[in-house]
Design a protein around this motif. Structure first.
Motif, short mmCIF file in Angstrom:
data_model
loop_
_atom_site.label_atom_id
_atom_site.label_comp_id
_atom_site.label_asym_id
_atom_site.label_seq_id
_atom_site.Cartn_x
_atom_site.Cartn_y
_atom_site.Cartn_z
N GLU A 442 1.00 -1.14 0.11
CA GLU A 442 -0.03 0.09 0.09
C GLU A 442 0.93 1.17 0.10
O GLU A 442 0.67 2.37 -0.58
CB GLU A 442 -1.03 -0.12 1.24
CG GLU A 442 -1.85 -1.01 1.17
CD GLU A 442 -3.12 -0.94 2.30
OE1 GLU A 442 -2.48 -0.23 3.24
OE2 GLU A 442 -4.27 -1.34 2.35
N ALA A 443 1.73 1.18 0.86
CA ALA A 443 2.84 2.41 0.77
C ALA A 443 3.51 2.46 -0.58
O ALA A 443 3.49 3.83 -1.18
CB ALA A 443 3.68 2.21 1.89
N ALA A 444 4.08 1.61 -1.39
CA ALA A 444 4.33 1.82 -2.51
C ALA A 444 3.61 2.28 -3.36
O ALA A 444 3.72 3.12 -4.14
CB ALA A 444 5.01 0.48 -3.15
N ARG A 445 2.46 1.76 -3.25
CA ARG A 445 1.35 2.11 -4.44
C ARG A 445 1.08 3.78 -4.18
O ARG A 445 0.86 4.44 -5.22
CB ARG A 445 0.23 1.20 -4.27
CG ARG A 445 -1.02 1.69 -5.38
CD ARG A 445 -2.02 0.39 -5.25
NE ARG A 445 -2.86 0.56 -3.99
CZ ARG A 445 -3.04 -0.57 -3.15
NH1 ARG A 445 -2.02 -1.58 -3.24
NH2 ARG A 445 -3.78 -0.59 -2.14
N LEU A 446 0.65 4.08 -2.81
CA LEU A 446 0.64 5.46 -2.51
C LEU A 446 1.82 6.42 -3.33
O LEU A 446 1.49 7.26 -3.77
CB LEU A 446 0.74 5.75 -1.09
CG LEU A 446 0.40 7.08 -0.69
CD1 LEU A 446 -0.81 7.81 -1.22
CD2 LEU A 446 0.31 7.25 0.85
N LEU A 447 2.93 5.97 -2.96
CA LEU A 447 4.27 6.71 -3.63
C LEU A 447 4.09 6.89 -5.03
O LEU A 447 4.50 7.78 -5.39
CB LEU A 447 5.49 5.88 -2.90
CG LEU A 447 6.75 6.81 -2.79
CD1 LEU A 447 6.76 8.08 -2.05
CD2 LEU A 447 7.90 5.96 -2.21
N ILE A 448 3.91 5.82 -5.57
CA ILE A 448 3.81 5.69 -7.18
C ILE A 448 2.77 6.73 -7.58
O ILE A 448 2.61 7.39 -8.36
CB ILE A 448 3.45 4.31 -7.48
CG1 ILE A 448 4.76 3.41 -7.43
CG2 ILE A 448 3.20 4.23 -9.29
CD1 ILE A 448 4.55 1.68 -7.61
N THR A 449 1.45 6.62 -6.89
CA THR A 449 0.35 7.67 -7.16
C THR A 449 0.67 8.89 -7.12
O THR A 449 0.64 9.82 -7.97
CB THR A 449 -0.80 7.31 -6.25
OG1 THR A 449 -1.12 5.82 -6.53
CG2 THR A 449 -2.08 8.11 -6.73
N LEU A 450 1.48 9.24 -5.92
CA LEU A 450 1.71 10.74 -5.81
C LEU A 450 2.85 11.16 -6.53
O LEU A 450 3.12 12.51 -6.71
CB LEU A 450 1.84 10.76 -4.23
CG LEU A 450 0.96 10.47 -3.02
CD1 LEU A 450 1.39 10.57 -1.74
CD2 LEU A 450 -0.28 11.56 -3.76
N SER A 451 3.72 10.47 -7.10
CA SER A 451 4.88 10.96 -7.49
C SER A 451 4.71 11.38 -9.14
O SER A 451 5.86 11.64 -9.77
CB SER A 451 6.17 9.91 -7.47
OG SER A 451 5.64 8.68 -8.31
N GLY A 452 3.61 11.23 -9.56
CA GLY A 452 3.35 11.69 -10.92
C GLY A 452 4.08 11.10 -11.84
O GLY A 452 4.45 11.78 -12.87
N GLY A 453 4.25 9.83 -12.18
CA GLY A 453 4.87 9.21 -13.17
C GLY A 453 6.36 8.98 -12.89
O GLY A 453 7.15 8.19 -13.55
N ARG A 454 6.87 9.66 -11.92
CA ARG A 454 8.38 9.74 -11.61
C ARG A 454 8.81 8.00 -11.38
O ARG A 454 9.98 7.68 -11.56
CB ARG A 454 8.89 10.51 -10.35
CG ARG A 454 10.30 10.56 -10.36
CD ARG A 454 10.77 11.75 -11.01
NE ARG A 454 11.99 12.42 -10.59
CZ ARG A 454 13.42 11.80 -10.99
NH1 ARG A 454 13.19 10.76 -11.52
NH2 ARG A 454 14.30 12.46 -10.36
N LEU A 455 7.92 7.35 -10.91
CA LEU A 455 8.26 5.91 -10.42
C LEU A 455 7.52 5.03 -11.00
O LEU A 455 7.24 3.95 -10.70
CB LEU A 455 7.84 5.73 -8.84
CG LEU A 455 8.64 6.60 -7.68
CD1 LEU A 455 8.13 6.49 -6.10
CD2 LEU A 455 10.26 5.81 -7.70
N ALA A 456 6.89 5.45 -12.17
CA ALA A 456 6.13 4.51 -12.98
C ALA A 456 6.92 3.32 -13.44
O ALA A 456 6.21 2.06 -13.43
CB ALA A 456 5.64 5.33 -14.30
#
Length: 640
Positions: A442-456
């Motif tokens: 869940e934490a990784a998914r939140l980070l991916i969502t918030l980073s605006g594609g930076r971690l896509a």
């Protein structure tokens, strides 16, 4: 609808003791449904449940079965009061229960007002009211009986008001005066009853008596609540003084609308702040919270739910997500107060200040609001009475701050705090839910969502960063902001910067925004600790990576084990320490912060604490005496 009584084949049944009757009344209120043993014990004893409660319930049920089915064999299954998986069920038709029958008849009478004749409508109301033989649940102990009695009493008074309005329309003023006078004596603060009584007296040719009712009402409201009569009463008083013949309120209604209710000129409160963008996960917690709400509502008590957890764990975001889901169930609006318990947004609100905010939101005239807490709380409960509202109290500091803000009736209170509030749970029946850091995925998914594609395309980097943030949503959001603010820096470089423990809390800070700083969030929790517990937290920072036990804590603080355990418990209660069986641990980021706090201890104190630890556990893998000395030297030059 009076004392709890039962009949079998036309003969009254001896129901036994008051608590036995309380069990029957609860089962009858949910006829045909399975009621759990836990619900029954809560209904009878509330938070003061004795150890013998379960056996007591078994005994009451057994005696009720013998009373309700005297001819049943000892081994035969009961067909009236059956045992079911998870509880008991009273197998009777709800229409055989007076309270349910009253609600049904009241509904028929209300519908008749829209199209039936006055005579038919009055007969239906009188059929419903004829079921009453005294105070509902009279002589029955327990919180369920108290709350259900209040609910039914309010419903009966509403039916009386509606019946009286039809009587006035039909011109039967003298009869209405009689019934309304009795109702006013039962519920003297209910303004709608007094409005109808004044109107009935005036039309019955008793103008002086109508004016006397207003004078008495004004004196009573000022003495009990510190307020003036509502605008409807004042308007009726003026019109009676003017001697107007036809008295009809604006819109043709025969009774005033509730004070500060829908349509009274005061907008329905809708104060919930916006939810956090990118809210992720928390399905288990949301199901748990909704389940607790449903359970409390089933017991006819005011649901009070407290979501508690460490700084930065996302309590407010979770509660607001819940509140928006619940909002349709509370048609009278949503109230929100930030109690500022952590001090980052200003000094914590007192209960008196919070009540002032709530009363103003409910439309109370500021000039009429009492100055003392008790007066404000009384007025608040009066304005909330009979309404279904959702009250969100964010960031509470203490149970005493919350208690005056809990209304009675069908509203719901949802609060957040860094404290668990065990006393509020034990004494007031609040339900508490611990909010923990997000799970890794869940934490990784939140980070991916918030980073605006930076971690896509960087799932592994997202998982590593999420682990470095310890699953704390505040840290994850600050990290995501750092990623999007540095698009030219390679992702691997940014990850390595975050991986370095030294300075990690500096990187988890947004410049010039105390609300977006993990260190500041931790600091407010630390500052709220008693002096000895704060000292224990600083000393735990000396061995943040080692196993923490009561003996370790006692050696570090140079105290006995009972005192050390109490201090550890305070840290756990404040969510600065996690307890796992007989061991404790510091959350990764809290461990870094605790090590920083250790530098606030004088050097000699740190050396002495580590020496005591080494002496108390010479064979343990913590640190030997030489290692302790080396660590003290390192701490001496570490940045404070």
């Amino acid at each position: 609808m009076g004392p709890i009584r039962a009949w079998r084949h036309g003969e009254e049944v001896a129901l036994g003791s008051p608590k036995q009757r309380a069990v029957l009344s609860l089962l009858a209120s949910r006829a045909g449904e399975v009621v759990s043993g836990e619900t029954i014990t809560s209904a009878l004893w509330g938070s003061d449940t004795p150890q013998t409660a379960v056996n007591g319930v078994h005994t009451y049920v057994a005696r009720l079965r013998r009373a309700l089915e005297p001819g049943r064999g000892a081994r035969a299954a009961s067909t009236v009061l059956s045992s079911e998986p998870g509880g008991y069920c009273l197998r009777v038709d709800p229409a055989e229960v007076d309270a349910a029958l009253f609600v049904e008849r009241h509904g028929h009478a209300r519908r008749s007002r829209d199209g039936g004749s006055a005579e038919t409508t009055l007969r239906l109301y009188e059929d419903a009211l004829a079921l009453w033989r005294g105070e509902a649940y009279s002589g029955i102990p327990g919180p369920f009986a108290a709350m259900e009695g209040i609910r039914l009493r309010d419903l009966r008074l509403t039916a009386v008001e509606e019946w009286a309005a039809v009587m006035l329309e039909a011109g039967r003023y003298a009869e209405a005066v009689d019934a309304l006078s009795r109702a006013v004596s039962e519920e003297p603060l209910r303004e709608k009853l007094r409005w109808l009584l004044m109107l009935a007296l005036y039309h019955a040719g008793r103008q002086a008596h109508a004016l006397a009712v207003y004078t008495e009402t004004r004196r009573l409201l000022r003495r009990e609540l510190g307020i003036e009569p509502g605008t409807e009463l004042q308007d009726l008083h003026r019109r009676i003084l003017a001697g107007q013949r036809e008295l009809r309120p604006i819109g043709g209604h025969m009774a005033p609308r509730p004070r500060q209710g829908p349509g009274s000129g005061v907008p329905k409160p809708a104060q919930l702040p916006s939810t956090a963008w990118g809210f992720t996960g928390r399905d288990r917690e949301l199901r748990q919270l909704e389940g607790l709400l449903a359970d409390a509502s089933a017991q006819r008590s005011t649901p009070v739910i407290v979501a508690h957890g460490p700084a930065g764990v996302g309590k407010t975001a979770l509660v607001l997500e819940l509140a928006y889901r619940l909002a349709p169930r509370f048609p009278d609006g949503q109230l929100y107060v930030d109690l500022c318990g952590n001090g980052l947004r200003g000094r914590p609100l007192s209960a008196s200040d919070a009540l002032l905010h709530l009363l103003t939101s409910l439309g109370a005239d500021s000039a009429r609001i009492p100055r003392d807490v008790a007066g404000r709380a009384t007025l608040y409960r009066s304005l909330m009475y009979g309404r279904r509202m959702l009250v969100v109290l964010d960031d509470a500091l203490s149970a005493d701050q919350l208690r005056p803000l809990i209304p009675r009736g069908a509203s719901c209170v949802v609060a957040t705090s860094r404290q668990r509030f065990g006393g509020l749970a034990a004494r007031d029946g609040a339900r508490t839910v611990a909010v923990e850091p997000l799970a890794d995925e869940e934490a990784a998914r939140l980070l991916i969502t918030l980073s605006g594609g930076r971690l896509a395309a960087g799932a592994e980097a997202a998982r590593r960063l999420a682990a470095l943030c310890g699953g704390l949503p505040l840290a994850l959001r600050i990290t995501a902001e750092g990623l999007t603010a540095n698009p030219g820096v390679p992702l691997g470089t940014l990850v390595e910067r975050f991986a370095a423990e030294s300075g990690r809390l500096d990187r988890l800070t947004v410049e010039d925004d105390a609300l977006a700083s993990v260190r500041d969030a931790f600091e407010t929790s630390y500052q709220a600790l008693p002096a000895e517990a704060a000292r224990m937290f600083r000393l735990l920072g000396l061995c943040k990576d080692g196993p923490i036990t009561v003996p370790v804590a006692a050696a570090l603080a140079d105290t006995d084990r009972d005192t050390a355990r109490r201090q550890l418990d305070l840290l756990v209660a404040g969510h600065l320490l996690e307890e796992h069986g007989h061991r404790y641990r510091l959350h990764d980021l809290l461990g870094i912060y605790a090590a920083e706090c250790a530098n606030r201890e004088p050097m000699l104190n740190r050396r002495a604490a580590l020496a005591r630890l080494a002496e108390a556990s010479p064979g343990a893998p913590h640190e030997g005496e030489a290692a302790a000395e080396d660590r003290s030297e390192a701490l001496a030059v570490a940045p404070a």
